[in-house]
Motif scaffolding. Structure first.
Motif, PDB file in Angstrom:
ATOM      1  N   PHE A  34       0.556  -0.823   0.106  1.00 10.11           N
ATOM      2  CA  PHE A  34       0.049   0.319   0.096  1.00 10.11           C
ATOM      3  C   PHE A  34       0.909   1.354  -0.340  1.00 10.11           C
ATOM      4  O   PHE A  34       0.665   2.121  -0.939  1.00 10.11           O
ATOM      5  N   GLU A  67       2.709   1.945  -3.644  1.00 15.48           N
ATOM      6  CA  GLU A  67       1.741   1.755  -4.334  1.00 15.48           C
ATOM      7  C   GLU A  67       0.642   3.235  -4.198  1.00 15.48           C
ATOM      8  O   GLU A  67       0.505   3.816  -6.094  1.00 15.48           O
ATOM      9  N   ASN A  68       0.982   3.805  -3.783  1.00 12.72           N
ATOM     10  CA  ASN A  68       0.550   5.247  -3.087  1.00 12.72           C
ATOM     11  C   ASN A  68       1.971   6.115  -3.139  1.00 12.72           C
ATOM     12  O   ASN A  68       1.510   7.854  -2.612  1.00 12.72           O
ATOM     13  N   SER A  69       2.559   6.242  -3.160  1.00 14.40           N
ATOM     14  CA  SER A  69       3.592   7.104  -2.930  1.00 14.40           C
ATOM     15  C   SER A  69       3.807   7.251  -1.572  1.00 14.40           C
ATOM     16  O   SER A  69       3.744   8.753  -1.955  1.00 14.40           O
ATOM     17  N   LEU A  70       3.695   6.720  -0.687  1.00 13.97           N
ATOM     18  CA  LEU A  70       3.659   7.536   0.891  1.00 13.97           C
ATOM     19  C   LEU A  70       5.335   8.489   1.136  1.00 13.97           C
ATOM     20  O   LEU A  70       6.335   7.590   0.693  1.00 13.97           O
ATOM     21  N   SER A 105      -7.489   2.360  -3.340  1.00 11.11           N
ATOM     22  CA  SER A 105      -6.050   3.655  -3.609  1.00 11.11           C
ATOM     23  C   SER A 105      -6.463   5.116  -2.987  1.00 11.11           C
ATOM     24  O   SER A 105      -7.104   5.662  -3.334  1.00 11.11           O
ATOM     25  N   LEU A 106      -4.957   5.509  -2.932  1.00 11.99           N
ATOM     26  CA  LEU A 106      -4.969   7.067  -2.480  1.00 11.99           C
ATOM     27  C   LEU A 106      -4.623   7.863  -3.832  1.00 11.99           C
ATOM     28  O   LEU A 106      -4.532   9.434  -4.012  1.00 11.99           O
ATOM     29  N   HIS A 107      -4.769   7.718  -5.566  1.00 13.61           N
ATOM     30  CA  HIS A 107      -4.567   8.192  -6.591  1.00 13.61           C
ATOM     31  C   HIS A 107      -5.091   9.604  -6.672  1.00 13.61           C
ATOM     32  O   HIS A 107      -4.636  10.072  -7.690  1.00 13.61           O
ATOM     33  N   THR A 108      -5.970   8.937  -6.380  1.00  8.29           N
ATOM     34  CA  THR A 108      -7.400  10.656  -6.401  1.00  8.29           C
ATOM     35  C   THR A 108      -7.527  11.457  -5.731  1.00  8.29           C
ATOM     36  O   THR A 108      -8.218  12.597  -5.768  1.00  8.29           O
ATOM     37  N   CYS A 109      -6.893  10.758  -4.157  1.00  8.18           N
ATOM     38  CA  CYS A 109      -6.521  12.060  -3.612  1.00  8.18           C
ATOM     39  C   CYS A 109      -5.458  13.425  -4.258  1.00  8.18           C
ATOM     40  O   CYS A 109      -4.587  13.347  -4.622  1.00  8.18           O
TER      41      CYS A 109
END
Length: 125
Positions: A90, A93-96, A120-124
């Motif tokens: 996670f 994949e979400n580049s935290l 996914s957080l990609h749309t945040c």
């Protein structure tokens, strides 16, 4: 007469985009049912998909929406804490960044599960 009601809450692993798309195509869902299915959390999607085909329902679109509503109103099951591999995936994949990753890793397992189940957080922003 086949029931369109949930039989099993299934696992809480998020379905892949391909899995959701295949379910939509296999059941001939209309734009409204597709949009609603895509907008719910991955945990709700998983619950709907795990119940199987809607083709024996009189109206697969209504069956899908009904499953979603029922899943949304059901008590939230206590899900297993995510394992380290799931957390690492996670984060990757979400580049935290380090601060966000540390916050996630330091959170209680129930909070970690809730975060991962949101998808996914990609749309945040």
């Amino acid at each position: 007469l086949h029931s369109c009601n949930p039989q099993d809450p299934g696992t809480m692993a998020a379905p892949s985009e391909d899995e959701v798309q295949q379910f939509i195509e296999d059941n001939g869902l209309n734009d409204r049912a597709e949009r609603i299915l895509r907008e719910v959390t991955p945990a709700i999607q998983r619950t709907v998909l795990d119940q199987g085909s809607l083709t024996s329902c009189r109206d697969p679109n209504a069956g899908c929406i009904g499953r979603i509503r029922k899943a949304q109103s059901a008590p939230v099951p206590v899900a297993a804490a995510p394992d380290q591999d799931e957390l690492d995936e996670f984060i990757r994949e979400n580049s935290l960044n380090e601060r966000a990753a540390d916050a996630l890793l330091g959170a209680p397992p129930s909070v970690q599960r809730q975060v991962l189940d949101q998808g996914s957080l990609h749309t945040c922003r």
